[in-house]
Design a protein around this motif. Structure first.
Motif, PDB file in Angstrom:
ATOM      1  N   PHE A 185      36.511  42.138  35.577  1.00  0.00           N
ATOM      2  CA  PHE A 185      35.105  41.748  35.673  1.00  0.00           C
ATOM      3  C   PHE A 185      34.959  40.464  36.487  1.00  0.00           C
ATOM      4  CE2 PHE A 185      31.604  39.173  33.961  1.00  0.00           C
ATOM      5  CZ  PHE A 185      30.519  40.019  34.178  1.00  0.00           C
ATOM      6  N   VAL A 186      35.786  39.465  36.187  1.00  0.00           N
ATOM      7  CA  VAL A 186      35.737  38.194  36.915  1.00  0.00           C
ATOM      8  C   VAL A 186      36.226  38.387  38.351  1.00  0.00           C
ATOM      9  CG1 VAL A 186      36.502  35.798  36.916  1.00  0.00           C
ATOM     10  CG2 VAL A 186      36.075  36.970  34.744  1.00  0.00           C
ATOM     11  N   TYR A 187      37.253  39.201  38.524  1.00  0.00           N
ATOM     12  CA  TYR A 187      37.792  39.509  39.849  1.00  0.00           C
ATOM     13  C   TYR A 187      36.722  40.150  40.741  1.00  0.00           C
ATOM     14  CZ  TYR A 187      40.764  42.224  43.151  1.00  0.00           C
ATOM     15  OH  TYR A 187      41.329  42.805  44.254  1.00  0.00           O
ATOM     16  N   PHE A 188      35.999  41.140  40.199  1.00  0.00           N
ATOM     17  CA  PHE A 188      34.940  41.799  40.972  1.00  0.00           C
ATOM     18  C   PHE A 188      33.804  40.822  41.283  1.00  0.00           C
ATOM     19  CE2 PHE A 188      36.258  45.960  38.740  1.00  0.00           C
ATOM     20  CZ  PHE A 188      37.183  46.222  39.734  1.00  0.00           C
ATOM     21  N   PHE A 189      33.482  39.969  40.319  1.00  0.00           N
ATOM     22  CA  PHE A 189      32.414  38.990  40.543  1.00  0.00           C
ATOM     23  C   PHE A 189      32.786  38.058  41.693  1.00  0.00           C
ATOM     24  CE2 PHE A 189      30.147  35.032  39.939  1.00  0.00           C
ATOM     25  CZ  PHE A 189      28.884  35.431  39.561  1.00  0.00           C
ATOM     26  N   ALA A 190      34.027  37.573  41.682  1.00  0.00           N
ATOM     27  CA  ALA A 190      34.475  36.677  42.754  1.00  0.00           C
ATOM     28  C   ALA A 190      34.516  37.391  44.100  1.00  0.00           C
ATOM     29  CB  ALA A 190      35.853  36.107  42.417  1.00  0.00           C
ATOM     30  N   GLN A 191      34.761  38.691  44.079  1.00  0.00           N
ATOM     31  CA  GLN A 191      34.758  39.449  45.326  1.00  0.00           C
ATOM     32  C   GLN A 191      33.345  39.548  45.890  1.00  0.00           C
ATOM     33  OE1 GLN A 191      35.558  43.991  45.912  1.00  0.00           O
ATOM     34  NE2 GLN A 191      37.557  42.996  45.911  1.00  0.00           N
ATOM     35  N   LEU A 192      32.360  39.730  45.016  1.00  0.00           N
ATOM     36  CA  LEU A 192      30.969  39.800  45.456  1.00  0.00           C
ATOM     37  C   LEU A 192      30.450  38.434  45.900  1.00  0.00           C
ATOM     38  CD1 LEU A 192      29.331  42.125  42.774  1.00  0.00           C
ATOM     39  CD2 LEU A 192      29.579  42.613  45.216  1.00  0.00           C
ATOM     40  N   TYR A 193      30.863  37.384  45.158  1.00  0.00           N
ATOM     41  CA  TYR A 193      30.378  36.028  45.419  1.00  0.00           C
ATOM     42  C   TYR A 193      31.570  35.078  45.559  1.00  0.00           C
ATOM     43  CZ  TYR A 193      26.178  38.145  43.388  1.00  0.00           C
ATOM     44  OH  TYR A 193      25.124  38.974  43.100  1.00  0.00           O
ATOM     45  N   PRO A 194      32.234  35.102  46.721  1.00  0.00           N
ATOM     46  CA  PRO A 194      33.411  34.229  46.886  1.00  0.00           C
ATOM     47  C   PRO A 194      33.055  32.772  46.598  1.00  0.00           C
ATOM     48  CG  PRO A 194      33.249  35.797  48.693  1.00  0.00           C
ATOM     49  CD  PRO A 194      31.969  35.914  47.919  1.00  0.00           C
ATOM     50  N   PHE A 195      33.799  32.154  45.698  1.00  0.00           N
ATOM     51  CA  PHE A 195      33.472  30.808  45.249  1.00  0.00           C
ATOM     52  C   PHE A 195      33.481  29.791  46.388  1.00  0.00           C
ATOM     53  CE2 PHE A 195      35.335  31.867  40.778  1.00  0.00           C
ATOM     54  CZ  PHE A 195      34.268  32.705  40.548  1.00  0.00           C
ATOM     55  N   ARG A 196      34.398  29.952  47.331  1.00  0.00           N
ATOM     56  CA  ARG A 196      34.460  28.992  48.440  1.00  0.00           C
ATOM     57  C   ARG A 196      33.226  29.070  49.329  1.00  0.00           C
ATOM     58  NH1 ARG A 196      39.369  29.945  46.767  1.00  0.00           N
ATOM     59  NH2 ARG A 196      40.930  28.275  46.852  1.00  0.00           N
ATOM     60  N   TRP A 197      32.658  30.241  49.462  1.00  0.00           N
ATOM     61  CA  TRP A 197      31.428  30.377  50.249  1.00  0.00           C
ATOM     62  C   TRP A 197      30.253  29.739  49.529  1.00  0.00           C
ATOM     63  CZ3 TRP A 197      31.544  36.170  52.219  1.00  0.00           C
ATOM     64  CH2 TRP A 197      32.605  36.302  53.128  1.00  0.00           C
ATOM     65  N   ILE A 198      30.242  29.843  48.207  1.00  0.00           N
ATOM     66  CA  ILE A 198      29.130  29.275  47.442  1.00  0.00           C
ATOM     67  C   ILE A 198      29.020  27.782  47.673  1.00  0.00           C
ATOM     68  CG2 ILE A 198      28.341  28.785  45.083  1.00  0.00           C
ATOM     69  CD1 ILE A 198      29.574  31.531  44.307  1.00  0.00           C
ATOM     70  N   ALA A 199      30.156  27.093  47.715  1.00  0.00           N
ATOM     71  CA  ALA A 199      30.163  25.633  47.851  1.00  0.00           C
ATOM     72  C   ALA A 199      29.956  25.165  49.289  1.00  0.00           C
ATOM     73  CB  ALA A 199      31.474  25.066  47.313  1.00  0.00           C
ATOM     74  N   THR A 200      29.926  26.090  50.241  1.00  0.00           N
ATOM     75  CA  THR A 200      29.788  25.723  51.655  1.00  0.00           C
ATOM     76  C   THR A 200      28.318  25.548  52.020  1.00  0.00           C
ATOM     77  OG1 THR A 200      31.794  26.972  52.207  1.00  0.00           O
ATOM     78  CG2 THR A 200      30.297  26.422  54.018  1.00  0.00           C
ATOM     79  N   ARG A 201      27.979  24.387  52.503  1.00  0.00           N
ATOM     80  CA  ARG A 201      26.593  24.155  52.950  1.00  0.00           C
ATOM     81  C   ARG A 201      26.273  25.069  54.134  1.00  0.00           C
ATOM     82  NH1 ARG A 201      23.936  19.809  50.844  1.00  0.00           N
ATOM     83  NH2 ARG A 201      25.147  18.174  49.811  1.00  0.00           N
ATOM     84  N   GLY A 202      25.105  25.656  54.088  1.00  0.00           N
ATOM     85  CA  GLY A 202      24.696  26.568  55.147  1.00  0.00           C
ATOM     86  C   GLY A 202      25.034  28.013  54.865  1.00  0.00           C
ATOM     87  N   SER A 203      25.927  28.258  53.902  1.00  0.00           N
ATOM     88  CA  SER A 203      26.256  29.631  53.540  1.00  0.00           C
ATOM     89  C   SER A 203      25.132  30.231  52.712  1.00  0.00           C
ATOM     90  CB  SER A 203      27.564  29.658  52.741  1.00  0.00           C
ATOM     91  OG  SER A 203      27.750  30.918  52.133  1.00  0.00           O
ATOM     92  N   ARG A 204      24.874  31.521  52.902  1.00  0.00           N
ATOM     93  CA  ARG A 204      23.831  32.202  52.144  1.00  0.00           C
ATOM     94  C   ARG A 204      24.319  32.628  50.757  1.00  0.00           C
ATOM     95  NH1 ARG A 204      18.920  31.887  52.379  1.00  0.00           N
ATOM     96  NH2 ARG A 204      18.633  34.064  51.698  1.00  0.00           N
ATOM     97  N   THR A 205      25.617  32.612  50.547  1.00  0.00           N
ATOM     98  CA  THR A 205      26.166  33.055  49.266  1.00  0.00           C
ATOM     99  C   THR A 205      25.837  32.049  48.171  1.00  0.00           C
ATOM    100  OG1 THR A 205      28.009  34.091  50.437  1.00  0.00           O
ATOM    101  CG2 THR A 205      28.256  33.802  48.075  1.00  0.00           C
ATOM    102  N   ALA A 206      25.265  32.545  47.081  1.00  0.00           N
ATOM    103  CA  ALA A 206      24.895  31.680  45.961  1.00  0.00           C
ATOM    104  C   ALA A 206      25.103  32.432  44.663  1.00  0.00           C
ATOM    105  CB  ALA A 206      23.434  31.236  46.075  1.00  0.00           C
ATOM    106  N   ALA A 207      25.703  31.752  43.704  1.00  0.00           N
ATOM    107  CA  ALA A 207      25.897  32.336  42.368  1.00  0.00           C
ATOM    108  C   ALA A 207      26.263  31.218  41.414  1.00  0.00           C
ATOM    109  CB  ALA A 207      26.985  33.415  42.385  1.00  0.00           C
ATOM    110  N   ALA A 208      26.064  31.478  40.147  1.00  0.00           N
ATOM    111  CA  ALA A 208      26.482  30.576  39.082  1.00  0.00           C
ATOM    112  C   ALA A 208      26.912  31.437  37.911  1.00  0.00           C
ATOM    113  CB  ALA A 208      25.345  29.623  38.681  1.00  0.00           C
ATOM    114  N   ALA A 209      27.537  30.822  36.932  1.00  0.00           N
ATOM    115  CA  ALA A 209      27.916  31.511  35.702  1.00  0.00           C
ATOM    116  C   ALA A 209      27.049  30.943  34.587  1.00  0.00           C
ATOM    117  CB  ALA A 209      29.396  31.300  35.408  1.00  0.00           C
TER     118      ALA A 209
END
Length: 391
Positions: A185-209
């Motif tokens: 479950f966590v593996y699939f979540f990280a695949q959908l929302y790569p954590f490194r992309w979330i922290a990158t300014r300008g990236s469209r990827t956003a997620a939280a737990a």
């Protein structure tokens, strides 16, 4: 090349892309970013929405009350129409354990257009604003925190200039089904929302737990949290998106000492957890559902199927290509199993787990069209009304 070999090649190519081109989602070394203690500690209000949580509250609430935080902190537990005495138990636990001040209130049933959890969060934030805190910690009633959890979250947010810092709590993995399903479950979540992309300014990827979200109060106000996401079933992802769209800096990573105490002993329990929101994740789109089913099949099932088909038909090339795809898939899953302290041989069962998730996703769509989609703790939420979001 035969059609079987071509299918195996496409699957292998997909895995090679996922290995290097999807934000290294499979790595599990992204924990709280470097941090230093601030000269002065900002005030924090902790908001805990709770509905029928009497079974887990004794294992979670005392950990919040016992936070070793140098600044001013206070806990607001919002009883969302519980029928099991959650509010009374919370007061009794506070009287027994002491620690941070605790306020327990209930906002009543949510109005049309609100999920129960977000209506409770809204009430909790409203109570907290009277204290004018600099930060809000939004955490679930089934999450247990180490004594320095709040301290570490605030230090990370201040040091990195983050408006939102979230940790994905380590879920329970005691039963056979939890061991099979939860790490994936966590593996699939990280695949959908790569954590490194979330922290990158300008990236469209956003997620939280949603179990652990530290949020700057002014960022919440800019993003109109929670009013702007009041219909969201997957509220944590919607929250992070709203904050990021408002110019906020977001960080998400795995937790070391923030743990979920909620048990999922049976497959039925895990099935409900996934299926209640899977179709909402796909925006209730039949086309996205079809694409997801085909994608899961190509990426997770085809490697094993081509190995077997190649063995039966004597097609060595299909066996080799399918084997390489399975090798990459297995290798990317091993770090998550290590994080959850599970035996590495479970990695070969990832296709089985992926097939279960495929069935859960389809079931989520079926339940939606039967009028039972997004059902949780006695409430069923319909597809969000776009007109309400425009208000």
């Amino acid at each position: 090349m035969t059609a079987l070999v071509w299918i195996a090649v496409v699957s292998l190519a997909s895995w090679l892309w996922l290995l290097v081109g999807q934000g290294f989602f499979w790595r599990t070394d992204l924990r709280l970013p470097p941090r230093r203690e601030p000269e002065s500690w900002p005030s924090v209000c902790v908001v805990v929405p709770a509905r029928d949580e009497a079974a887990v509250l004794p294992h979670s609430l005392p950990s919040l009350l016992a936070q070793d935080y140098p600044g001013q902190a206070e806990v607001f537990l919002v009883d969302d129409g519980s029928s099991d005495g959650t509010g009374e138990l919370a007061r009794a636990l506070a009287e027994r354990y002491g620690g941070l001040p605790l306020t327990v209130e209930s906002p009543g049933e949510p109005p049309a257009g609100w999920t129960g959890k977000l209506w409770a969060v809204r009430h909790g934030i409203s109570l907290a604003r009277a204290r004018t805190p600099e930060y809000l910690l939004l955490t679930d009633a089934d999450i247990a925190h180490a004594p320095d959890s709040l301290r570490e979250l605030v230090a990370a947010a201040r040091t990195g200039g983050f408006d939102l810092v979230s940790q994905m709590a380590r879920l329970r993995v005691d039963s056979v089904w939890e061991r099979l399903v939860v790490p994936a479950f966590v593996y699939f979540f990280a695949q959908l929302y790569p954590f490194r992309w979330i922290a990158t300014r300008g990236s469209r990827t956003a997620a939280a737990a949603g179990g652990c979200v530290l949020l700057r109060t002014d960022a919440a106000e800019r993003a109109r949290i929670p009013d702007a996401i009041r219909q969201a079933v997957i509220d944590d992802v919607a929250l992070a998106r709203a904050v990021k769209d408002g110019g906020g800096h977001v960080w998400l990573g795995l937790a070391d000492r923030v743990d979920s105490v909620r048990p999922y002993p049976r497959l039925h329990d895990l099935w409900r957890m996934v299926s209640r929101s899977a179709y909402a994740q796909l925006r209730h789109s039949p086309l996205l559902l079809l694409g997801t089913v085909l994608g899961l099949t190509l990426v997770y099932l085809v490697p094993s199927l081509t190995i077997v088909a190649g063995l039966v038909s004597g097609n060595t090339t299909a066996m080799v290509v399918g084997g390489l795809a399975k090798l990459v898939m297995t290798g990317t899953y091993i770090p998550m199993l290590r994080y959850y302290r599970q035996p590495l041989w479970l990695s070969v069962l990832l296709p089985v787990t992926a097939f279960l998730y495929l069935l859960m996703t389809v079931d989520s769509a079926v339940q939606h069209y039967r009028g039972r989609g997004a059902a949780w703790k006695g409430r069923t939420y319909a597809r969000p009304d776009p007109a309400l979001d425009e208000q």
